[in-house]
Design an enzyme around this catalytic site. Sequence first.
Site, PDB file in Angstrom:
ATOM      1  N   GLU A  47      82.647  27.156  37.098  1.00 62.66           N
ATOM      2  CA  GLU A  47      82.263  28.394  38.317  1.00 62.66           C
ATOM      3  C   GLU A  47      81.441  27.718  39.481  1.00 62.66           C
ATOM      4  O   GLU A  47      80.274  27.215  39.096  1.00 62.66           O
ATOM      5  CB  GLU A  47      81.508  29.266  37.566  1.00 62.66           C
ATOM      6  CG  GLU A  47      81.251  30.396  38.651  1.00 62.66           C
ATOM      7  CD  GLU A  47      80.202  31.567  37.728  1.00 62.66           C
ATOM      8  OE1 GLU A  47      80.431  32.807  38.064  1.00 62.66           O
ATOM      9  OE2 GLU A  47      79.547  31.273  36.766  1.00 62.66           O
ATOM     10  N   GLU A  88      72.978  42.103  41.251  1.00 61.68           N
ATOM     11  CA  GLU A  88      73.837  41.639  39.983  1.00 61.68           C
ATOM     12  C   GLU A  88      73.304  40.496  39.293  1.00 61.68           C
ATOM     13  O   GLU A  88      73.696  39.942  38.506  1.00 61.68           O
ATOM     14  CB  GLU A  88      75.357  41.380  40.225  1.00 61.68           C
ATOM     15  CG  GLU A  88      76.094  42.942  40.729  1.00 61.68           C
ATOM     16  CD  GLU A  88      76.666  43.384  39.645  1.00 61.68           C
ATOM     17  OE1 GLU A  88      76.599  42.992  38.429  1.00 61.68           O
ATOM     18  OE2 GLU A  88      77.115  44.627  39.887  1.00 61.68           O
ATOM     19  N   HIS A 145      76.851  43.530  35.788  1.00 59.72           N
ATOM     20  CA  HIS A 145      75.863  42.974  34.941  1.00 59.72           C
ATOM     21  C   HIS A 145      74.574  43.685  35.026  1.00 59.72           C
ATOM     22  O   HIS A 145      74.334  44.341  35.960  1.00 59.72           O
ATOM     23  CB  HIS A 145      75.343  41.802  35.770  1.00 59.72           C
ATOM     24  CG  HIS A 145      76.398  40.581  35.865  1.00 59.72           C
ATOM     25  ND1 HIS A 145      77.485  40.575  36.795  1.00 59.72           N
ATOM     26  CD2 HIS A 145      76.544  39.325  35.268  1.00 59.72           C
ATOM     27  CE1 HIS A 145      78.075  39.640  36.803  1.00 59.72           C
ATOM     28  NE2 HIS A 145      77.709  38.678  35.934  1.00 59.72           N
ATOM     29  N   LYS A 172      84.522  41.736  32.888  1.00 55.94           N
ATOM     30  CA  LYS A 172      83.603  40.918  32.419  1.00 55.94           C
ATOM     31  C   LYS A 172      82.252  41.778  32.467  1.00 55.94           C
ATOM     32  O   LYS A 172      81.992  42.362  33.376  1.00 55.94           O
ATOM     33  CB  LYS A 172      83.324  39.754  33.109  1.00 55.94           C
ATOM     34  CG  LYS A 172      82.003  38.810  32.851  1.00 55.94           C
ATOM     35  CD  LYS A 172      81.679  37.788  33.748  1.00 55.94           C
ATOM     36  CE  LYS A 172      80.315  37.327  33.570  1.00 55.94           C
ATOM     37  NZ  LYS A 172      79.594  36.435  34.623  1.00 55.94           N
ATOM     38  N   ARG A 215      77.312  34.666  22.414  1.00 55.20           N
ATOM     39  CA  ARG A 215      77.766  33.743  23.292  1.00 55.20           C
ATOM     40  C   ARG A 215      78.637  32.871  22.391  1.00 55.20           C
ATOM     41  O   ARG A 215      79.446  31.798  22.660  1.00 55.20           O
ATOM     42  CB  ARG A 215      76.991  32.792  24.025  1.00 55.20           C
ATOM     43  CG  ARG A 215      76.309  33.567  25.087  1.00 55.20           C
ATOM     44  CD  ARG A 215      75.208  32.693  25.867  1.00 55.20           C
ATOM     45  NE  ARG A 215      74.637  33.419  26.901  1.00 55.20           N
ATOM     46  CZ  ARG A 215      74.684  33.814  28.270  1.00 55.20           C
ATOM     47  NH1 ARG A 215      76.092  33.294  28.726  1.00 55.20           N
ATOM     48  NH2 ARG A 215      74.108  34.407  28.960  1.00 55.20           N
ATOM     49  N   GLN A 238      72.243  30.566  28.443  1.00 59.29           N
ATOM     50  CA  GLN A 238      73.334  29.640  28.261  1.00 59.29           C
ATOM     51  C   GLN A 238      72.772  28.282  27.585  1.00 59.29           C
ATOM     52  O   GLN A 238      71.788  27.944  27.651  1.00 59.29           O
ATOM     53  CB  GLN A 238      73.551  29.466  29.796  1.00 59.29           C
ATOM     54  CG  GLN A 238      74.361  30.333  30.333  1.00 59.29           C
ATOM     55  CD  GLN A 238      74.542  30.295  31.925  1.00 59.29           C
ATOM     56  OE1 GLN A 238      74.481  28.972  32.208  1.00 59.29           O
ATOM     57  NE2 GLN A 238      75.222  31.133  32.595  1.00 59.29           N
TER      58      GLN A 238
END
Length: 256
Positions: A47, A88, A145, A172, A215, A238
């Site tokens: 991304e 967002e 988000h 998403k 995740r 993450q």
Amino acid sequence: MITSVKVRNCVLGQGRPKICVPIVARTREEIKKAAQEISGLPADMVEWRADWYEALSRPEEVAGTLNVLRAVLGEAMPILFTVRTKKEGGQAELPAADYVAINLAAVAAEEVDLVDVELSTGKEGASMIVEAAHQIGKKVIMSCHDFYRTPEVEEMIAYLKKMQEWNADIPKLAVMPKSKVDVLKLLTATLEMREKYADRPIITMSMAAEGVISRLAGETFGSCLTFGCAGQASAPGQMEVTKLHQILELVHKSME
């Protein structure tokens, strides 16, 4: 029946959740360096978070950087183009018309395989981007988000259903948990959407440290893609991509 989505060599909606690694950098040289690092990692998609790019307002610079990304990443790696707005959780503060124009240009770029379109763009702007993408065989991840809370299960499902109704290829949803119960709400919404309403892959996550399990559990609950970092993360929670890949592979093999 869930219809999988194939982008280059990546099939979303089958097997283990695929791993997308974001590039968060301000200059072309930094972006190139990040892409070189990612090319040696177990990533399924990259991304480009273009909202961080210092030359985002100059179309020729964006086009040139996309060309560099494709040259470094090769032909097999899908590229997701994202301009994340401040509302967002991103860096971009753009008039709606500029946001739509940048994404339409990205859709037209040969190097881009998918674009991220925020649900908050509104139906008119989002539909323009979706239609332009679908006319030339590109895919759209439509995103929502909430960096402040985790809505109730019914509200989260409603967001995902709306994105599906607006013809996103992959809806998403990312939310912020305040407790472990909030993480369970997100997983419940994911499972219910997947089993009752979805006819295409979906992506969901509960952010920050509290939500890390979301995740990792996509194959169980129904999220087709997760984000791992190589350097700077683009959102809280993450994991480093190599460790993330190892865990997802272990879970997948245990489920076979």
